[in-house]
Each structure stands twice: as C-alpha cells, then as structure tokens.
Enzyme design. Structure first.
Site, short mmCIF file in Angstrom:
data_model
loop_
_atom_site.label_atom_id
_atom_site.label_comp_id
_atom_site.label_asym_id
_atom_site.label_seq_id
_atom_site.Cartn_x
_atom_site.Cartn_y
_atom_site.Cartn_z
N SER A 116 0.82 -1.22 0.00
CA SER A 116 0.00 0.00 0.00
C SER A 116 0.84 1.25 0.00
O SER A 116 0.34 2.31 -0.32
CB SER A 116 -0.91 0.13 1.22
OG SER A 116 -1.11 -1.02 1.90
N HIS A 137 -3.11 -3.62 -5.97
CA HIS A 137 -3.44 -3.21 -4.60
C HIS A 137 -4.92 -3.48 -4.28
O HIS A 137 -5.80 -2.76 -4.73
CB HIS A 137 -3.12 -1.71 -4.43
CG HIS A 137 -3.33 -1.21 -3.04
ND1 HIS A 137 -3.96 -0.03 -2.76
CD2 HIS A 137 -2.99 -1.73 -1.84
CE1 HIS A 137 -4.00 0.15 -1.45
NE2 HIS A 137 -3.42 -0.86 -0.87
N GLU A 149 -6.49 -1.43 -7.24
CA GLU A 149 -5.68 -0.45 -7.97
C GLU A 149 -4.54 -1.20 -8.67
O GLU A 149 -3.82 -1.97 -8.04
CB GLU A 149 -5.09 0.59 -7.01
CG GLU A 149 -6.15 1.49 -6.38
CD GLU A 149 -5.60 2.42 -5.31
OE1 GLU A 149 -6.21 3.47 -5.07
OE2 GLU A 149 -4.56 2.11 -4.69
N ASN A 187 -5.38 6.07 -1.04
CA ASN A 187 -4.62 6.47 0.14
C ASN A 187 -4.00 7.86 0.00
O ASN A 187 -3.47 8.41 0.96
CB ASN A 187 -3.55 5.44 0.50
CG ASN A 187 -4.15 4.27 1.24
OD1 ASN A 187 -5.21 4.39 1.86
ND2 ASN A 187 -3.51 3.11 1.15
P1 NAI Z 1 -0.26 -9.58 7.82
O1 NAI Z 1 0.71 -9.24 8.89
O2 NAI Z 1 -1.68 -9.90 8.18
O3 NAI Z 1 0.29 -10.82 6.98
C1 NAI Z 1 1.60 -10.92 6.49
C2 NAI Z 1 1.95 -12.40 6.33
O4 NAI Z 1 3.17 -12.50 5.62
C3 NAI Z 1 2.15 -13.14 7.67
O5 NAI Z 1 1.36 -14.31 7.67
C4 NAI Z 1 3.63 -13.45 7.68
O6 NAI Z 1 3.93 -14.68 8.33
C5 NAI Z 1 3.98 -13.50 6.21
N1 NAI Z 1 5.37 -13.19 5.90
C6 NAI Z 1 6.08 -12.12 6.33
N2 NAI Z 1 7.30 -12.14 5.79
C7 NAI Z 1 7.36 -13.22 4.96
C8 NAI Z 1 8.36 -13.77 4.11
N3 NAI Z 1 9.56 -13.19 3.99
N4 NAI Z 1 8.05 -14.90 3.41
C9 NAI Z 1 6.85 -15.49 3.53
N5 NAI Z 1 5.87 -15.01 4.33
C10 NAI Z 1 6.12 -13.89 5.03
O7 NAI Z 1 -0.19 -8.37 6.77
P2 NAI Z 1 -1.35 -7.83 5.78
O8 NAI Z 1 -2.20 -6.86 6.50
O9 NAI Z 1 -1.99 -8.99 5.11
O10 NAI Z 1 -0.48 -7.00 4.74
C11 NAI Z 1 0.31 -7.61 3.74
C12 NAI Z 1 0.66 -6.62 2.66
O11 NAI Z 1 -0.53 -6.07 2.10
C13 NAI Z 1 1.49 -5.41 3.12
O12 NAI Z 1 2.36 -5.04 2.08
C14 NAI Z 1 0.43 -4.34 3.33
O13 NAI Z 1 0.94 -3.05 3.20
C15 NAI Z 1 -0.53 -4.65 2.20
N6 NAI Z 1 -1.91 -4.20 2.36
C16 NAI Z 1 -2.54 -4.30 3.58
C17 NAI Z 1 -3.86 -3.88 3.72
C18 NAI Z 1 -4.56 -4.00 5.03
O14 NAI Z 1 -5.58 -3.32 5.21
N7 NAI Z 1 -4.12 -4.83 5.95
C19 NAI Z 1 -4.61 -3.31 2.58
C20 NAI Z 1 -3.89 -3.34 1.33
C21 NAI Z 1 -2.58 -3.73 1.27
#
Ligand code: NAI
Length: 386
Positions: A116, A137, A149, A187
């Site tokens: 994001s 996105h 997006e 955003n």
């Molecule tokens: P989250 O913390 O819920 O999930 C991330 C997952 O990635 C975890 O299960 C973790 O174990 C895994 N992980 C971390 N590093 C890793 C690696 N090197 N290899 C394999 N797995 C790995 O995070 P979330 O909220 O799902 O966000 C993920 C991405 O999406 C980020 O880039 C965030 O900015 C983006 N995003 C988040 C939104 C939200 O509202 N939460 C909305 C749109 C985009």
C-alpha cells in the site's frame, strides 16, 4: 493459470480466496505454517458462509477450497503464471523475496505486489526482469471490497497493466489504473478526510462528535472521520499518513498531526484497544454532537473542499483518469459520491472560494488550490461531461 500468493495474513488469505473462487489453482506460501493453517480455516469458513447464503453453490465452494495448496517452500512456485506478494510492508524484505521468486518461476511469470505504501518501481528494481512487475493493490477485506488499484512501475512493459486489469476484472473486481505515486489513488486522495477533520478539532472549531455528525448526517459519509480512524486503528492510519507525507517530500498538504501521533504513542489505537478518539469501554458515555446546521455545513465544506482539491490535483497530474478517480473513491472507501461529481454539484467556483478563503486566512501551502480546480472555476466548466 496457476497463481502463487506469498503471505497468508489478512490480505494474502483474502486474495487467495478471490483467486481460487475465480477458478485458479493457488499456491499459498507463508513462512509460518501456523499462519497458513489459520488462513485456510478462515477461507474455508468464508466460502461455506457464502454457500449458506446462496451466493455460491456448495460444489463451487468445495471446488474453490480444493484449489488452495498451502506451502512453505518457494520451489512449489515453479509452475506459476503469476505471483502476488502480500508480506510484511518492508522494501528490503520484499526485494529479497522477489529475487528468490525469480530464481524459481518461469521467465514470463507476472510478478505483482500488494504493497500500500512502497513504490512499485523500487520493489521492481530488485528484479532481473522488472518489465513483468506490476502493483496490484487490493482493499481489506479483499473478498468483499470491489476496488483493485493496478499500478505499472516505471520498468513495467507496455500493455501489462491493461492485461492484469482485464484479468482482475474477470475475478469480479473493479480494477482502476493508477500511477506509481505515493498512496496511489485512495490512500492519497482520502488523506484530508482524516487530516482536515483533526485540524478542525485541534483548532477548537468543533468536537469529535460534532465533526463526525457533520460528515455523516450532512455529508452522507458512512462513518465520520474519527469513528473511521478508530475503526481502522491509529497504528495503521497514522503510519499510512506518515508514510504518504514522507513519500511526498514533506508536502504540508499531507502533514500528520500531533493529536493522532499522541494516540498512536499512547497505544490508544481505537476500537481494538478500547480507546481512541472515543472511549469503547463497556458503558462509557458517548459524547453528543452539537447539532448546529450552520457549523456543520462549514465543517463539511472545509473537509470536502480539501478532498475535492486532492482529486482535482490527482487528475491534473494524471495519477488516474476522472472515471477511475470516481470509481476508486466510491468503491475503495465507499464515499457517497465521486469527488469530481461532488465538485460539479457544488460548483467548482464554490469549492475554490472555500479553499482560497482558507488560504487567505492561514497563508499555509496546505490550502493551495489545484490549478485545475482554478481553471474549471474560472472558465465555469465542470470536471465531468454532463
Ligand atoms: P499480515 O501481517 O496480516 O500478513 C503478512 C503475512 O506474511 C504473515 O502471515 C507473515 O507470516 C507473512 N510473511 C512475512 N514475511 C514473509 C516472508 N519473507 N516470506 C513469507 N511469508 C512472510 O499483513 P497484511 O495486513 O496482510 O499486509 C500484507 C501486505 O498487504 C502489506 O504489504 C500491506 O501493506 C498490504 N496491504 C494491507 C492492507 C490491510 O488493510 N491490511 C490493505 C492493502 C494492502
């Protein structure tokens, strides 16, 4: 096409559900086996619920579940035609992961990040074949939110963003194209909804409940800015504000507030912490708004003028088309109207007068009007074809 998804957290799991329901075989990878278990359980439950509600047949739900293949080994991505990354929001970690992905996937595999706040171009720069890289996105929760997006990086080959746009439309989503600029569309354009509301509070013009009342009751927004920030969480919302401000080379239009920073520092993250702008303790008294229509209208027009100015500037700088700007704000953050349509309804000259009034009062760059808004106002033209 087989799709690999990296990260099975909130977003990765949601995206996996969308993609599996659309008929793709999915390789869902996480470094944590526990995260994978949790994701599969939640996707399974979501699909069953959809079947119970009749939105999906039981067979379709079962087939989608069967298309999900969890893994902790990247080697399983060898047959993927597309990889979507949704891991921790850290440039160095994402770059490292894509280097590893590229050593495994076919040369024509599309690479996409769900980031994001990072530049797609900066992630793509770590790749050997950055021309196949694109931003994709989704919004949270991905299965429910229509907007996606699509963001071509500087290196992305011509035509790829449009191909991905068509693919995502086939998944039942409403994809829009955005330039690789901070915050993409939503955003970026939505920042004043939070920032200007806080500024009005800080100046003592109105309290939290009155500002929320003005935006919901008079403006038609589903949630007021303070209730919404508490809902999103100040850990998330403050960080987005700060990262957009930094990424814009400290443009004062996006400057974060001390008020929200203090909530963030205190751990008063909002609903999930039991306390934010509002107190969510059981039985806590809820503040009543001052239902002064004149004050309410002033607040609404100030926030709206700032939002419209962002949309006008994004259009002027070709961040997105007018149609995509409208679709993004109505489907990504559920605004009651597109901001350009709203500008036309109020009249660009009226919106400009509000902004110029603020600029005159404060002499702050924050309130500078977009040249496009000024041109529309001065030539008495609408933003959208009538
Ligand atoms: P989250 O913390 O819920 O999930 C991330 C997952 O990635 C975890 O299960 C973790 O174990 C895994 N992980 C971390 N590093 C890793 C690696 N090197 N290899 C394999 N797995 C790995 O995070 P979330 O909220 O799902 O966000 C993920 C991405 O999406 C980020 O880039 C965030 O900015 C983006 N995003 C988040 C939104 C939200 O509202 N939460 C909305 C749109 C985009």
């Amino acid at each position: 096409m087989i799709i690999g998804i990296i990260g099975s957290g909130a977003m990765g799991a949601g995206i996996a559900q969308v993609v599996a329901a659309a008929g793709h075989e999915v390789r869902l990878l996480d470094q944590s086996a526990a995260a994978l278990d949790k994701a599969l359980a939640s996707i399974g439950a979501n699909l069953r619920k959809l079947a119970e509600k009749g939105k999906l047949t039981v067979e379709a739900a079962e087939a989608a579940t069967a298309r999900l293949h969890p893994t902790t080994a990247m080697a399983d991505f060898a047959d993927c035609g597309m990889v979507i990354e949704a891991i921790v929001e850290d440039l160095a970690v994402k770059q490292q992961v894509f280097k590893q992905v590229e050593s495994i996937v076919p040369a024509d595999c599309i690479l996409a990040s769900n980031t994001s706040s990072l530049a797609i171009t900066a992630i793509a720069a770590a790749c050997q074949r950055p021309e196949r890289f694109v931003g994709i996105h989704f919004f949270n929760p991905a299965p429910l939110m229509q907007l996606v997006e699509i963001i071509p990086a500087v290196q992305t080959r011509a035509g790829l963003a449009e191909e991905v746009q068509a693919l995502v439309a086939g998944w039942g989503k409403r994809p829009v194209l955005a330039q690789d600029t901070p915050g993409f569309i939503v955003n970026r354009v939505a920042r004043p909804f939070y920032g200007e509301a806080i500024r009005i509070l800080e100046e003592g013009i109105a309290d939290v409940a009155t500002i929320d009342w003005a935006l919901t009751e008079l403006g038609g927004f589903r949630m007021g800015p303070f209730a919404l920030m508490d809902f999103i969480g100040h850990d998330v919302n403050y960080r987005v504000t700060e990262s957009v401000f930094n990424a814009f080379f400290y443009d004062p239009r996006y400057r974060p507030s001390f008020t929200q920073r203090r909530l963030f520092e205190a751990g008063y993250y909002g609903r999930k912490a039991g306390r934010g702008f509002y107190d969510y303790a059981p039985g806590a008294a809820q503040p009543a708004p001052t239902r002064d229509p004149e004050l309410g209208r002033r607040i609404l027009h100030r926030v709206l003028a700032m939002l419209i100015n962002e949309a006008a500037e994004a259009l002027y700088l070709r961040v997105a088309s007018a149609a995509d700007l409208e679709l993004a704000m109505t489907t990504g953050v559920n605004y009651p109207k597109g901001l350009l349509a709203w500008a036309d309804e109020l009249g660009p000259a009226t919106v400009l007068a509000t902004l110029d009034g603020l600029y005159h009062d404060y002499h702050e760059d924050r309130y500078r009007a977009s040249v496009l808004l000024r041109r529309r106002a001065e030539s008495n033209q609408h933003f959208l074809a009538q």
